[in-house]
Each structure stands twice: as structure tokens, then as C-alpha cells.
Scaffold this active site. Structure first.
Site, PDB file in Angstrom:
ATOM      1  N   SER A 132       1.274  -6.462   7.200  1.00 53.05           N
ATOM      2  CA  SER A 132      -0.175  -6.386   7.398  1.00 53.05           C
ATOM      3  C   SER A 132      -0.919  -6.976   6.213  1.00 53.05           C
ATOM      4  CB  SER A 132      -0.595  -4.930   7.598  1.00 53.05           C
ATOM      5  OG  SER A 132      -0.057  -4.400   8.793  1.00 53.05           O
ATOM      6  N   SER A 133      -0.417  -6.735   5.008  1.00 54.59           N
ATOM      7  CA  SER A 133      -1.054  -7.299   3.826  1.00 54.59           C
ATOM      8  C   SER A 133      -0.924  -8.813   3.806  1.00 54.59           C
ATOM      9  CB  SER A 133      -0.439  -6.698   2.560  1.00 54.59           C
ATOM     10  OG  SER A 133      -1.129  -7.122   1.410  1.00 54.59           O
ATOM     11  N   ASP A 192      -3.207  -1.940  10.665  1.00 51.71           N
ATOM     12  CA  ASP A 192      -3.306  -1.755   9.218  1.00 51.71           C
ATOM     13  C   ASP A 192      -3.969  -2.931   8.500  1.00 51.71           C
ATOM     14  OD1 ASP A 192      -2.134   0.697   9.310  1.00 51.71           O
ATOM     15  OD2 ASP A 192      -0.193   0.072   8.510  1.00 51.71           O
ATOM     16  N   LYS A 248       0.848  -1.193   0.000  1.00 52.34           N
ATOM     17  CA  LYS A 248       0.000   0.000   0.000  1.00 52.34           C
ATOM     18  C   LYS A 248       0.882   1.242   0.000  1.00 52.34           C
ATOM     19  CE  LYS A 248       0.733   1.236   4.520  1.00 52.34           C
ATOM     20  NZ  LYS A 248       1.343   2.503   5.008  1.00 52.34           N
ATOM     21  N   GLY A 268       3.689  -4.331   4.160  1.00 55.57           N
ATOM     22  CA  GLY A 268       3.882  -5.697   3.690  1.00 55.57           C
ATOM     23  C   GLY A 268       3.402  -6.752   4.666  1.00 55.57           C
ATOM     24  N   GLY A 290       7.221   1.075   5.450  1.00 58.14           N
ATOM     25  CA  GLY A 290       6.014   1.881   5.452  1.00 58.14           C
ATOM     26  C   GLY A 290       5.070   1.529   4.327  1.00 58.14           C
ATOM     27  N   LEU A 291       5.198   0.321   3.788  1.00 58.52           N
ATOM     28  CA  LEU A 291       4.369  -0.133   2.670  1.00 58.52           C
ATOM     29  C   LEU A 291       3.354  -1.198   3.078  1.00 58.52           C
ATOM     30  CD1 LEU A 291       7.211  -0.371  -0.020  1.00 58.52           C
ATOM     31  CD2 LEU A 291       5.504   1.449   0.208  1.00 58.52           C
ATOM     32  N   GLY A 309      10.166  -2.692   7.182  1.00 54.57           N
ATOM     33  CA  GLY A 309      10.597  -1.379   7.638  1.00 54.57           C
ATOM     34  C   GLY A 309      10.490  -0.326   6.566  1.00 54.57           C
TER      35      GLY A 309
END
Length: 298
Positions: free
Chosen positions: A106-107, A139, A11, A104, A101-102, A99
Site C-alpha cells: 500500500s505504501s 490502506d 507502517k 509495504g 502487516g506492515l 505478508g
């Protein structure tokens, strides 16, 4: 039962305003978030006779014990269901760096929930699945939406965008780039908390800015912002130096995503991609992650 393969998109926080600290220790935020066409892949292989879910991942920095969000999500799913499909072996193929902020991790957790629910013939409703996701991580619910949203609360409240705004975002080209180091999310939020009010964004200000754009969604006027840049840029000067260079040399609209360290630039059809990538490699070295992708979602 057949094996299952689930895509776990990264994201991007196109707009992020952290508005203050909550009584429960989390932070309230308002964010315009979109999934990407780039992400991880998670395989689910049912295990006959097994008494536990297991996880394998070839990436050396990814834990495969119960601390991984994939296994936490699986535990939450089974607790909500009371029973469930046979235990599975998860195989995680990582593309999204940690680390960054994308989102990963959580997805990946959301992919595990979607996959388990599919293997179990979808016994959990969307509301129940959302509850599992919220228990797993702030998230995680975002990645059940499958589309760009406005995220609020600590990240568990997601409001779908109007169809006009989704159409403006969907399919737009974006460049993701991350230096060879990450930024711990907890550290970034702690620095923001310790600095206090000057680094927070008033909720009314953030809501008004988003509301203006949602009323007339145009790509050229898309609001970009992220007040987590304050603590991160103060410590990691390599990030703002490169972003300023990209803005100056190429006229790019670029920011940091989430708590970093990944950054993004919005691309136009005539953006000089080779020169942009060369500039990033020169600044951050050959180990930098660079990925040209598109904003995804339905």
C-alpha cells in the site's frame, strides 16, 4: 523530465480493533497507525514514446504485472487526470517484506501516486489524490498523510492526531521482527468473521480507550492491542510464544502489527538490544527479519 525517487515508509498498527463486518464485505476498524523511518524506495523514470507504465523489482515474490498496487495506483491516477505526465518505468527496491502487516504494498502505491503527481506538476488536489488512493486499496490513503493517524472505516478514513500526541510518538525507537513466513490478510479477516462476535471489539470500547490516551498522551500509557491476534496466534503459535518470552525476560511492550506476521516491540534507551535480537534469532531462525527503527512522520 528528470527521474524521481520516492520513499515508501512501512507502517505499524500500535492499536488495532476490528469492530465488525460491513455490508460491502470489508471490515470496520479503529486503529492508531504510525509510519516508520524504514521502508521501500520507488524510482520513477519517464519513458519517451511509451504507451504504458512498467514496473521492475528484483525481489522474486513481488509481481510486476498489473496486479501490483503500484501499477494499479498509476492507472487510477491517469483515469482521474484524463491525461498526465509521460508514462514511466517504476523501479521498486523492496525492504518491507510481504505478508507482514506492515503495509509495504500500500505504501508503494501511495509513493507512485505522490511521484506521478509531482511529475505532473501536482494537478490533483489532496482530495483527488485521496480518492485515487482509496480506489487502489484500503490502506493506501494512510500513506498520503505523512504522520500518525487514527484510521477508521475500512481504512480509508484517517484523522490526524493532536499535535501533543504526535510529539509523544515521533522519533520513538521500535523494533520490528518478522518470522520467515507471512500471514495472508484475507485469511486472517475471514477467520475473524467466521468466529464471530467474541473476537470482535465493540466500537465504543475501542473509541473510549483511544480517547482516554489522546486526552493525556503519555508514552508509558500508550494503548497496545490487536484482536487479529486471536485467529493468527491460534494457528501460528511461534508468534505468541516469542512475544511472551520477550515480555517475561525483558519487560517489553510488544504486539503483532496488522494481520501479521510481523511483530513489534517498543524500545527504551536501556533496552538490551543484542540480547533481544539473540532471543528472536533463537526462536525464529536466521531468516527472520529484524529491524530497529523509529516512529516517523511530521
Amino acid at each position: 523530465m528528470a527521474s524521481l525517487c520516492v520513499f515508501a515508509p512501512a507502517k505499524i498498527n500500535l492499536f488495532l480493533a476490528v469492530t465488525g463486518r460491513r455490508d460491502d464485505g470489508f471490515h470496520d476498524l479503529i486503529s492508531l497507525v504510525a509510519p516508520l523511518d524504514w521502508g521501500d524506495t520507488l524510482w520513477l523514470d519517464p519513458l519517451a514514446g511509451s504507451s504504458a507504465d512498467t514496473l521492475a523489482c528484483a525481489h522474486p515474490d513481488v509481481p510486476t504485472d498489473s496486479s501490483n498496487l503500484v501499477l494499479k495506483a498509476a492507472a487510477a491516477f491517469r483515469q482521474h487526470l484524463g491525461t498526465g505526465p509521460p508514462f514511466v518505468h517504476f523501479t521498486l527496491q523492496k525492504s518491507v517484506p510481504a505478508g507482514a502487516g506492515l503495509g509495504g504494498g500500500s505504501s508503494d502505491a501511495a509513493a507512485a501516486l505522490r511521484g506521478l503527481n509531482q511529475l505532473a506538476a501536482r494537478p490533483l488536489s489532496p482530495v483527488e489524490l485521496h480518492a485515487c488512493a482509496a480506489e487502489t486499496g484500503s490502506d493506501v490513503p494512510l500513506f498520503l498523510e505523512g504522520a500518525a493517524v487514527v484510521m477508521r472505516g475500512r481504512g480509508e478514513i484517517n484523522e490526524p492526531l493532536p499535535s501533543t500526541a504526535r510529539a509523544v510518538l515521533r522519533g520513538r525507537e521500535i523494533l520490528i521482527f518478522k518470522p520467515p513466513f507471512g500471514v495472508p490478510t484475507a485469511w486472517a479477516y475471514r477467520q475473524l468473521r467466521d468466529h464471530g462476535a467474541p473476537w470482535y471489539v465493540p466500537a465504543a470500547t475501542a473509541e473510549a480507550q483511544l480517547a482516554r490516551w489522546l486526552a493525556e498522551p503519555v508514552w508509558a500509557t500508550l494503548p497496545l492491542g490487536n484482536n487479529l491476534e486471536f485467529p493468527v496466534f491460534e494457528k501460528y503459535a511461534a508468534l505468541p510464544v516469542l512475544l511472551d518470552e520477550l515480555r517475561s525476560n525483558f519487560g517489553l511492550r510488544c504486539r503483532m502489527s496488522g494481520s501479521g506476521s510481523a511483530c513489534f516491540a517498543l524500545l527504551d534507551p536501556d533496552s538490551p538490544r543484542a540480547a533481544i535480537e539473540q532471543t528472536i534469532r533463537k526462536a525464529w531462525g536466521p531468516e527472520a527479519v529484524i529491524c530497529a527503527t523509529r516512529l516517523g512522520g511530521n
